[in-house]
Design an enzyme around this catalytic site. Sequence first.
Site, PDB file in Angstrom:
ATOM      1  N   TYR A   1      13.486 123.420  28.398  1.00 56.98           N
ATOM      2  CA  TYR A   1      14.096 124.655  28.907  1.00 56.98           C
ATOM      3  C   TYR A   1      14.995 125.304  27.838  1.00 56.98           C
ATOM      4  O   TYR A   1      15.337 126.472  27.953  1.00 56.98           O
ATOM      5  CB  TYR A   1      14.993 124.343  30.121  1.00 56.98           C
ATOM      6  CG  TYR A   1      14.289 124.089  31.438  1.00 56.98           C
ATOM      7  CD1 TYR A   1      12.917 123.891  31.524  1.00 56.98           C
ATOM      8  CD2 TYR A   1      15.031 124.045  32.621  1.00 56.98           C
ATOM      9  CE1 TYR A   1      12.312 123.646  32.752  1.00 56.98           C
ATOM     10  CE2 TYR A   1      14.428 123.811  33.849  1.00 56.98           C
ATOM     11  CZ  TYR A   1      13.069 123.606  33.907  1.00 56.98           C
ATOM     12  OH  TYR A   1      12.479 123.366  35.116  1.00 56.98           O
ATOM     13  N   GLY A   2      15.388 124.489  26.844  1.00 59.50           N
ATOM     14  CA  GLY A   2      16.447 124.850  25.899  1.00 59.50           C
ATOM     15  C   GLY A   2      16.368 126.237  25.281  1.00 59.50           C
ATOM     16  O   GLY A   2      17.392 126.869  25.064  1.00 59.50           O
TER      17      GLY A   2
ATOM     18  N   CYS B   1      23.873 117.519  26.061  1.00 61.09           N
ATOM     19  CA  CYS B   1      22.430 117.646  26.305  1.00 61.09           C
ATOM     20  C   CYS B   1      21.943 116.268  26.731  1.00 61.09           C
ATOM     21  O   CYS B   1      22.339 115.251  26.148  1.00 61.09           O
ATOM     22  CB  CYS B   1      21.718 118.097  25.032  1.00 61.09           C
ATOM     23  SG  CYS B   1      19.928 118.086  25.211  1.00 61.09           S
ATOM     24  N   THR B   2      21.105 116.271  27.757  1.00 64.47           N
ATOM     25  CA  THR B   2      20.655 115.009  28.353  1.00 64.47           C
ATOM     26  C   THR B   2      20.004 114.051  27.353  1.00 64.47           C
ATOM     27  O   THR B   2      20.055 112.841  27.532  1.00 64.47           O
ATOM     28  CB  THR B   2      19.610 115.322  29.434  1.00 64.47           C
ATOM     29  OG1 THR B   2      18.661 116.240  28.880  1.00 64.47           O
ATOM     30  CG2 THR B   2      20.254 115.915  30.661  1.00 64.47           C
ATOM     31  N   HIS B   3      19.351 114.603  26.311  1.00 62.77           N
ATOM     32  CA  HIS B   3      18.580 113.762  25.398  1.00 62.77           C
ATOM     33  C   HIS B   3      19.417 113.078  24.318  1.00 62.77           C
ATOM     34  O   HIS B   3      19.008 112.063  23.771  1.00 62.77           O
ATOM     35  CB  HIS B   3      17.523 114.605  24.679  1.00 62.77           C
ATOM     36  CG  HIS B   3      16.371 114.988  25.544  1.00 62.77           C
ATOM     37  ND1 HIS B   3      16.526 115.708  26.701  1.00 62.77           N
ATOM     38  CD2 HIS B   3      15.037 114.756  25.410  1.00 62.77           C
ATOM     39  CE1 HIS B   3      15.337 115.910  27.244  1.00 62.77           C
ATOM     40  NE2 HIS B   3      14.423 115.338  26.476  1.00 62.77           N
TER      41      HIS B   3
ATOM     42  N   GLU C   1      11.905 113.471  22.377  1.00 61.76           N
ATOM     43  CA  GLU C   1      10.665 113.502  23.177  1.00 61.76           C
ATOM     44  C   GLU C   1       9.515 112.826  22.417  1.00 61.76           C
ATOM     45  O   GLU C   1       8.603 112.271  23.013  1.00 61.76           O
ATOM     46  CB  GLU C   1      10.269 114.947  23.508  1.00 61.76           C
ATOM     47  CG  GLU C   1      11.172 115.623  24.527  1.00 61.76           C
ATOM     48  CD  GLU C   1      10.853 115.235  25.971  1.00 61.76           C
ATOM     49  OE1 GLU C   1       9.735 114.822  26.265  1.00 61.76           O
ATOM     50  OE2 GLU C   1      11.778 115.345  26.806  1.00 61.76           O
TER      51      GLU C   1
ATOM     52  N   CYS D   1      20.456 118.570  33.955  1.00 59.65           N
ATOM     53  CA  CYS D   1      20.133 119.352  32.753  1.00 59.65           C
ATOM     54  C   CYS D   1      21.267 120.344  32.451  1.00 59.65           C
ATOM     55  O   CYS D   1      21.631 121.146  33.310  1.00 59.65           O
ATOM     56  CB  CYS D   1      18.838 120.103  33.026  1.00 59.65           C
ATOM     57  SG  CYS D   1      18.314 121.176  31.699  1.00 59.65           S
ATOM     58  N   ASN D   2      21.788 120.282  31.240  1.00 60.45           N
ATOM     59  CA  ASN D   2      22.873 121.205  30.867  1.00 60.45           C
ATOM     60  C   ASN D   2      22.401 122.647  30.840  1.00 60.45           C
ATOM     61  O   ASN D   2      23.104 123.557  31.268  1.00 60.45           O
ATOM     62  CB  ASN D   2      23.424 120.841  29.482  1.00 60.45           C
ATOM     63  CG  ASN D   2      24.257 119.588  29.533  1.00 60.45           C
ATOM     64  OD1 ASN D   2      25.441 119.640  29.796  1.00 60.45           O
ATOM     65  ND2 ASN D   2      23.627 118.455  29.328  1.00 60.45           N
ATOM     66  N   THR D   3      21.199 122.860  30.304  1.00 58.39           N
ATOM     67  CA  THR D   3      20.686 124.224  30.188  1.00 58.39           C
ATOM     68  C   THR D   3      20.519 124.833  31.578  1.00 58.39           C
ATOM     69  O   THR D   3      20.909 125.980  31.826  1.00 58.39           O
ATOM     70  CB  THR D   3      19.335 124.214  29.429  1.00 58.39           C
ATOM     71  OG1 THR D   3      19.472 123.396  28.262  1.00 58.39           O
ATOM     72  CG2 THR D   3      18.911 125.598  29.028  1.00 58.39           C
TER      73      THR D   3
ATOM     74  N   ASP E   1      16.009 117.275  36.284  1.00 61.24           N
ATOM     75  CA  ASP E   1      16.111 117.644  34.863  1.00 61.24           C
ATOM     76  C   ASP E   1      14.838 118.374  34.451  1.00 61.24           C
ATOM     77  O   ASP E   1      13.802 118.262  35.108  1.00 61.24           O
ATOM     78  CB  ASP E   1      16.297 116.401  33.979  1.00 61.24           C
ATOM     79  CG  ASP E   1      16.501 116.779  32.514  1.00 61.24           C
ATOM     80  OD1 ASP E   1      17.246 117.744  32.245  1.00 61.24           O
ATOM     81  OD2 ASP E   1      15.893 116.146  31.637  1.00 61.24           O
ATOM     82  N   SER E   2      14.937 119.099  33.342  1.00 61.87           N
ATOM     83  CA  SER E   2      13.760 119.778  32.803  1.00 61.87           C
ATOM     84  C   SER E   2      12.690 118.761  32.382  1.00 61.87           C
ATOM     85  O   SER E   2      11.537 119.123  32.225  1.00 61.87           O
ATOM     86  CB  SER E   2      14.172 120.619  31.599  1.00 61.87           C
ATOM     87  OG  SER E   2      14.836 119.795  30.658  1.00 61.87           O
TER      88      SER E   2
END
Length: 270
Positions: free
Chosen positions: A39-40, A189-191, A155, A70-72, A7-8
Amino acid sequence: MKIGIFDSGLGGLTIFKSIHERLPVYDYIYLGDNARTPYGNRSFEAIYKFTTESVQFLFSQDCYLIIIACNTASAKALRNIQQKILPVTYPTRRVLGVIRPSVEELGRYTQTKTVALWATEGTVKSMSFEIELKKLAPEILLIQQACPLLVPLVEAGEFDGVGARHFVEKYWRATKARSAQIDTLLLACTHYPLLLPVIKASLPDSVKILVQGDFVTPSLQDYLHRHPEIDEKLTRHGTTKFLTTDQSEGFDRLAQVFLGYCVKSERVEL
Ligand code: DGL
């Protein structure tokens, strides 16, 4: 040989957690590119370069199968890695993403055939979800909403404060203004799963909220079942190594929030 999860940054731990709970016997390496996250909002070229470097690094650490959590990165780099890098570097190894497994399941949840998707700007602009959905379930209308402020909130450890609620409500208002038919929201999105309590409290009960771990993990199980030649290469000692491209202290502190237990990561140079 291990399973690599990339992941980013920290968000991919939501996917790792789900995979690890269901498939604890395998050996894993989790790599977070925390030094270059997020990365978004980055360019296609930057995301492709960073993701390729990370995947090559995981291969050098004996990963046979890599999940780009990571989706991005899945949206902007996966296809090129599968088509251009793998055949010339490691033709027998595999790299999988999170978009297709998520899209495959959407049809099972929506009655109104109208699904909203929340993601980073990069994922939304790539149209990757839309393209996959057109192939698998063209009858579903996808309403894509970029939510650029949700990753920085997570974050910063702001999961349920006033700020998180404000932005979740704002993004929901913008989403529902585009269709009154939405009955399903995919958190792409992972978050975002960390904001689930706030998201649930801000949306009507009639809207189903989907998190990707629920799709990616069964899809991986199924993949390993269908590909015994990959599965038999994977060792089963139940170990996990956490690697980060930034300071390990910062990673460990937030990883505990994502995972619910302590980890000790190692800093690496790609
Ligand atoms: N991991 C990214 C994703 O799932 C979110 C964080 C970032 O922007 O790097 O799209």
